[in-house]
Write a protein that holds these residues in place. Structure first.
Motif, PDB file in Angstrom:
ATOM      1  N   GLY A  61       0.783  -1.238   0.000  1.00 16.61           N
ATOM      2  CA  GLY A  61       0.000   0.000   0.000  1.00 16.61           C
ATOM      3  C   GLY A  61       0.805   1.271   0.000  1.00 16.61           C
ATOM      4  O   GLY A  61       0.261   2.347   0.294  1.00 16.61           O
ATOM      5  N   ALA A  62       2.078   1.196  -0.336  1.00 15.70           N
ATOM      6  CA  ALA A  62       2.917   2.402  -0.315  1.00 15.70           C
ATOM      7  C   ALA A  62       2.489   3.414  -1.373  1.00 15.70           C
ATOM      8  O   ALA A  62       2.818   4.603  -1.261  1.00 15.70           O
ATOM      9  CB  ALA A  62       4.385   2.020  -0.529  1.00 15.70           C
ATOM     10  N   GLU A  63       1.733   2.963  -2.371  1.00 17.41           N
ATOM     11  CA  GLU A  63       1.297   3.863  -3.435  1.00 17.41           C
ATOM     12  C   GLU A  63       0.018   4.621  -3.071  1.00 17.41           C
ATOM     13  O   GLU A  63      -0.401   5.540  -3.787  1.00 17.41           O
ATOM     14  CB  GLU A  63       1.067   3.069  -4.731  1.00 17.41           C
ATOM     15  CG  GLU A  63      -0.189   2.207  -4.754  1.00 17.41           C
ATOM     16  CD  GLU A  63      -0.036   0.903  -3.969  1.00 17.41           C
ATOM     17  OE1 GLU A  63      -0.997   0.105  -3.977  1.00 17.41           O
ATOM     18  OE2 GLU A  63       1.030   0.679  -3.378  1.00 17.41           O
ATOM     19  N   LEU A  64      -0.616   4.263  -1.962  1.00 23.32           N
ATOM     20  CA  LEU A  64      -1.886   4.881  -1.568  1.00 23.32           C
ATOM     21  C   LEU A  64      -1.637   6.131  -0.728  1.00 23.32           C
ATOM     22  O   LEU A  64      -0.719   6.183   0.076  1.00 23.32           O
ATOM     23  CB  LEU A  64      -2.735   3.880  -0.777  1.00 23.32           C
ATOM     24  CG  LEU A  64      -3.021   2.551  -1.478  1.00 23.32           C
ATOM     25  CD1 LEU A  64      -3.807   1.630  -0.569  1.00 23.32           C
ATOM     26  CD2 LEU A  64      -3.770   2.782  -2.789  1.00 23.32           C
ATOM     27  N   PHE A  65      -2.517   7.133  -0.912  1.00 24.43           N
ATOM     28  CA  PHE A  65      -2.356   8.386  -0.169  1.00 24.43           C
ATOM     29  C   PHE A  65      -3.631   9.200  -0.269  1.00 24.43           C
ATOM     30  O   PHE A  65      -4.225   9.319  -1.340  1.00 24.43           O
ATOM     31  CB  PHE A  65      -1.176   9.180  -0.742  1.00 24.43           C
ATOM     32  CG  PHE A  65      -0.891  10.470  -0.021  1.00 24.43           C
ATOM     33  CD1 PHE A  65      -0.522  10.474   1.313  1.00 24.43           C
ATOM     34  CD2 PHE A  65      -0.979  11.688  -0.683  1.00 24.43           C
ATOM     35  CE1 PHE A  65      -0.239  11.662   1.987  1.00 24.43           C
ATOM     36  CE2 PHE A  65      -0.696  12.873  -0.032  1.00 24.43           C
ATOM     37  CZ  PHE A  65      -0.326  12.863   1.315  1.00 24.43           C
ATOM     38  N   ASP A  66      -4.072   9.757   0.863  1.00 25.43           N
ATOM     39  CA  ASP A  66      -5.257  10.610   0.890  1.00 25.43           C
ATOM     40  C   ASP A  66      -4.818  12.051   0.648  1.00 25.43           C
ATOM     41  O   ASP A  66      -4.598  12.826   1.579  1.00 25.43           O
ATOM     42  CB  ASP A  66      -5.965  10.475   2.242  1.00 25.43           C
ATOM     43  CG  ASP A  66      -7.333  11.129   2.255  1.00 25.43           C
ATOM     44  OD1 ASP A  66      -7.613  11.953   1.359  1.00 25.43           O
ATOM     45  OD2 ASP A  66      -8.131  10.821   3.160  1.00 25.43           O
ATOM     46  N   ALA A  67      -4.686  12.399  -0.631  1.00 25.15           N
ATOM     47  CA  ALA A  67      -4.140  13.708  -0.998  1.00 25.15           C
ATOM     48  C   ALA A  67      -4.994  14.850  -0.471  1.00 25.15           C
ATOM     49  O   ALA A  67      -4.476  15.841   0.063  1.00 25.15           O
ATOM     50  CB  ALA A  67      -4.007  13.799  -2.517  1.00 25.15           C
ATOM     51  N   GLU A  68      -6.304  14.743  -0.604  1.00 26.63           N
ATOM     52  CA  GLU A  68      -7.193  15.829  -0.191  1.00 26.63           C
ATOM     53  C   GLU A  68      -7.089  16.105   1.307  1.00 26.63           C
ATOM     54  O   GLU A  68      -7.102  17.260   1.738  1.00 26.63           O
ATOM     55  CB  GLU A  68      -8.633  15.470  -0.558  1.00 26.63           C
ATOM     56  CG  GLU A  68      -9.634  16.576  -0.258  1.00 26.63           C
ATOM     57  CD  GLU A  68     -11.045  16.206  -0.680  1.00 26.63           C
ATOM     58  OE1 GLU A  68     -11.967  17.010  -0.425  1.00 26.63           O
ATOM     59  OE2 GLU A  68     -11.224  15.117  -1.260  1.00 26.63           O
ATOM     60  N   ARG A  85       4.919  10.817   1.860  1.00 26.04           N
ATOM     61  CA  ARG A  85       3.483  10.580   2.041  1.00 26.04           C
ATOM     62  C   ARG A  85       3.235   9.700   3.265  1.00 26.04           C
ATOM     63  O   ARG A  85       2.350   9.977   4.087  1.00 26.04           O
ATOM     64  CB  ARG A  85       2.894   9.940   0.792  1.00 26.04           C
ATOM     65  CG  ARG A  85       3.071  10.767  -0.471  1.00 26.04           C
ATOM     66  CD  ARG A  85       2.163  10.315  -1.575  1.00 26.04           C
ATOM     67  NE  ARG A  85       2.384   8.936  -1.964  1.00 26.04           N
ATOM     68  CZ  ARG A  85       2.851   8.543  -3.142  1.00 26.04           C
ATOM     69  NH1 ARG A  85       3.197   9.452  -4.049  1.00 26.04           N
ATOM     70  NH2 ARG A  85       2.984   7.266  -3.433  1.00 26.04           N
ATOM     71  N   LEU A  86       4.003   8.639   3.397  1.00 30.45           N
ATOM     72  CA  LEU A  86       3.806   7.712   4.513  1.00 30.45           C
ATOM     73  C   LEU A  86       4.201   8.348   5.848  1.00 30.45           C
ATOM     74  O   LEU A  86       3.567   8.089   6.877  1.00 30.45           O
ATOM     75  CB  LEU A  86       4.610   6.439   4.277  1.00 30.45           C
ATOM     76  CG  LEU A  86       4.046   5.521   3.191  1.00 30.45           C
ATOM     77  CD1 LEU A  86       5.072   4.480   2.781  1.00 30.45           C
ATOM     78  CD2 LEU A  86       2.767   4.841   3.671  1.00 30.45           C
ATOM     79  N   PHE A  87       5.237   9.166   5.859  1.00 36.03           N
ATOM     80  CA  PHE A  87       5.623   9.839   7.100  1.00 36.03           C
ATOM     81  C   PHE A  87       4.526  10.800   7.540  1.00 36.03           C
ATOM     82  O   PHE A  87       4.226  10.913   8.734  1.00 36.03           O
ATOM     83  CB  PHE A  87       6.947  10.587   6.929  1.00 36.03           C
ATOM     84  CG  PHE A  87       7.589  10.972   8.227  1.00 36.03           C
ATOM     85  CD1 PHE A  87       8.622  10.224   8.756  1.00 36.03           C
ATOM     86  CD2 PHE A  87       7.153  12.089   8.943  1.00 36.03           C
ATOM     87  CE1 PHE A  87       9.217  10.568   9.967  1.00 36.03           C
ATOM     88  CE2 PHE A  87       7.731  12.440  10.154  1.00 36.03           C
ATOM     89  CZ  PHE A  87       8.769  11.674  10.670  1.00 36.03           C
ATOM     90  N   LEU A  88       3.914  11.500   6.598  1.00 34.67           N
ATOM     91  CA  LEU A  88       2.801  12.380   6.918  1.00 34.67           C
ATOM     92  C   LEU A  88       1.655  11.596   7.553  1.00 34.67           C
ATOM     93  O   LEU A  88       1.092  12.003   8.575  1.00 34.67           O
ATOM     94  CB  LEU A  88       2.305  13.094   5.659  1.00 34.67           C
ATOM     95  CG  LEU A  88       3.134  14.287   5.172  1.00 34.67           C
ATOM     96  CD1 LEU A  88       2.731  14.660   3.752  1.00 34.67           C
ATOM     97  CD2 LEU A  88       2.942  15.484   6.096  1.00 34.67           C
ATOM     98  N   TYR A 196      11.623   4.625   5.095  1.00 38.05           N
ATOM     99  CA  TYR A 196      12.477   4.103   4.024  1.00 38.05           C
ATOM    100  C   TYR A 196      11.630   3.200   3.133  1.00 38.05           C
ATOM    101  O   TYR A 196      11.126   2.167   3.580  1.00 38.05           O
ATOM    102  CB  TYR A 196      13.660   3.320   4.581  1.00 38.05           C
ATOM    103  CG  TYR A 196      14.574   2.797   3.491  1.00 38.05           C
ATOM    104  CD1 TYR A 196      15.352   3.682   2.748  1.00 38.05           C
ATOM    105  CD2 TYR A 196      14.646   1.444   3.189  1.00 38.05           C
ATOM    106  CE1 TYR A 196      16.187   3.221   1.738  1.00 38.05           C
ATOM    107  CE2 TYR A 196      15.480   0.981   2.179  1.00 38.05           C
ATOM    108  CZ  TYR A 196      16.246   1.877   1.453  1.00 38.05           C
ATOM    109  OH  TYR A 196      17.053   1.421   0.450  1.00 38.05           O
ATOM    110  N   VAL A 197      11.440   3.626   1.903  1.00 35.55           N
ATOM    111  CA  VAL A 197      10.654   2.856   0.936  1.00 35.55           C
ATOM    112  C   VAL A 197      11.446   2.796  -0.362  1.00 35.55           C
ATOM    113  O   VAL A 197      11.681   3.823  -1.012  1.00 35.55           O
ATOM    114  CB  VAL A 197       9.278   3.493   0.681  1.00 35.55           C
ATOM    115  CG1 VAL A 197       8.486   2.662  -0.319  1.00 35.55           C
ATOM    116  CG2 VAL A 197       8.499   3.640   1.983  1.00 35.55           C
ATOM    117  N   VAL A 235       8.120   2.403   7.977  1.00 36.41           N
ATOM    118  CA  VAL A 235       7.959   3.747   8.514  1.00 36.41           C
ATOM    119  C   VAL A 235       7.602   3.614   9.986  1.00 36.41           C
ATOM    120  O   VAL A 235       6.778   2.775  10.349  1.00 36.41           O
ATOM    121  CB  VAL A 235       6.834   4.528   7.797  1.00 36.41           C
ATOM    122  CG1 VAL A 235       6.787   5.971   8.292  1.00 36.41           C
ATOM    123  CG2 VAL A 235       7.017   4.495   6.295  1.00 36.41           C
ATOM    124  N   ALA A 236       8.216   4.418  10.827  1.00 33.84           N
ATOM    125  CA  ALA A 236       7.879   4.411  12.251  1.00 33.84           C
ATOM    126  C   ALA A 236       8.067   5.812  12.818  1.00 33.84           C
ATOM    127  O   ALA A 236       9.052   6.483  12.517  1.00 33.84           O
ATOM    128  CB  ALA A 236       8.740   3.415  13.018  1.00 33.84           C
TER     129      ALA A 236
END
Length: 357
Positions: A61-68, A85-88, A196-197, A235-236
């Protein structure tokens, strides 16, 4: 004190799942077929090399992101590195779990972050060539130096924002610097962690004797059959607060509890401490009590059999009832100065003293 955490790991998109995988001995390393590797962009000749190990620990799921949700346009989100994106996402979740969601508190929060290097910017190059995005946008979305400041900007955080790069120790050093910043009073709370991705995610490596990577794609730490490690993503993020904030939180909780029972402005008869026995916690809790309660409580009940987690609080109730029935208290050892506001109250071990109910 760590008051919030969030993480994403191979085979575990939550910390609870991550812990279960560890306790159950789940190996989260994936092995790819040659077709999968080639479709991900790995050179066919390399994928067919006899020493090429087709394994990695991939983050789903690293490609997924809630941009809005994070105020990104679709194009900004497209060129933003998955690590940012994942850190956010994890940073927001960690602050929520800590009880301080972004933009809903008045704490001065710092950001101490680290990220790796990957080839995601190469994926964005066609968008630049077509004029859909600018090189500046791609650089902003992929340069790891912008990670901490981007998080601070998106979350409206006012504390220091630092990027840490010390190779494999980067995220641990980020946590260390967060602690130092808290001790120095630079911030009230700190968001610290790393991402790290790899990209492309479905890729392996060429085994080289004497190198750090495993011969067979398995990672066997502290094992006689270990031949090396395996590349993996993750990510942590943790949220830490200083002792001053912790005291204020305790004071707020005590005042709410007293208000609920109409006890504000009246002496409190019993205080229960669930056997923490960690001096810094004792000092923080005593300071919170001193600043909240009127006068000294008649009883201070401490359950000195360790923190039994789910049974600790009801154990405190049982101890209070037992103390009331038997009309005495047991005292063992000597109270630390921190446990008596620095006054060093006198105590004699094993003394039983009659007390009114």
């Amino acid at each position: 004190a760590i008051i919030g955490m969030s993480g994403r790991f191979p085979g575990a998109l939550t910390l609870d799942r991550f812990w279960r995988n560890l306790t159950e001995g789940v190996e989260s390393i994936r092995f790819f077929s040659t077709e999968e590797l080639v479709s991900s962009g790995v050179d066919p000749a390399l994928a067919a090399h006899p020493d090429y190990v087709k394994a990695a620990a991939v983050l789903d799921g690293a490609e997924l992101f809630d941009a809005e949700f994070f105020g990104f346009t679709s194009r900004e989100a497209q060129v933003a590195n998955p690590q940012q994106r994942l850190f956010l996402e994890c940073g927001w979740e960690a602050l929520e779990r800590a009880g301080y969601p972004p933009t809903s508190h008045h704490l001065c929060v710092g950001v101490f972050a680290t990220a790796g290097t990957n080839a995601y910017a190469d994926v964005c190059r066609p968008l630049v060539e077509c004029g859909l995005v600018t090189p500046f946008q791609v650089g902003l979305g992929n340069d790891k130096e912008h990670l901490a400041c981007r998080v601070a900007y998106k979350f409206d955080l006012k504390g220091p924002s630092l990027i840490v790069q010390t190779a494999c120790s980067s995220s641990l050093v980020a946590v260390h610097l967060a602690c130092q910043s808290l001790l120095a009073g630079d911030c009230d709370a700190a968001l610290a962690g790393g991402a790290y991705v790899r990209f492309p995610a479905q890729s392996g490596y060429v085994f080289e004797p004497g190198h750090m990577y495993s011969r067979d794609g398995h990672c066997r730490s502290f094992d006689a059959s270990a031949t090396g490690t395996v590349r993996g993503d993750g990510v942590a993020v943790v949220v830490r607060i200083g002792a001053t904030v912790l005291i204020l939180v305790i004071i707020a909780v005590l005042r709410l509890a007293l208000a609920a029972i109409g006890g504000i402005g009246h002496p409190v008869g019993v205080v229960v401490e669930v056997g923490t026995a960690v001096m810094v916690f004792v000092a923080v809790r005593v300071l919170g009590l001193v600043r909240t309660l009127i006068g000294r409580p008649q009883y201070v009940v401490s359950i000195g059999v360790g923190r039994r987690l789910s049974t600790a609080r009801v154990g405190g109730i049982a101890a209070v009832v037992t103390a009331g029935r038997n009309r005495h208290r047991l005292r063992s050892g000597y109270p630390a100065r921190e446990a008596d506001g620095g006054r060093g109250a006198e105590a004699r071990g094993g003394e039983a003293a009659n007390q009114p109910r």
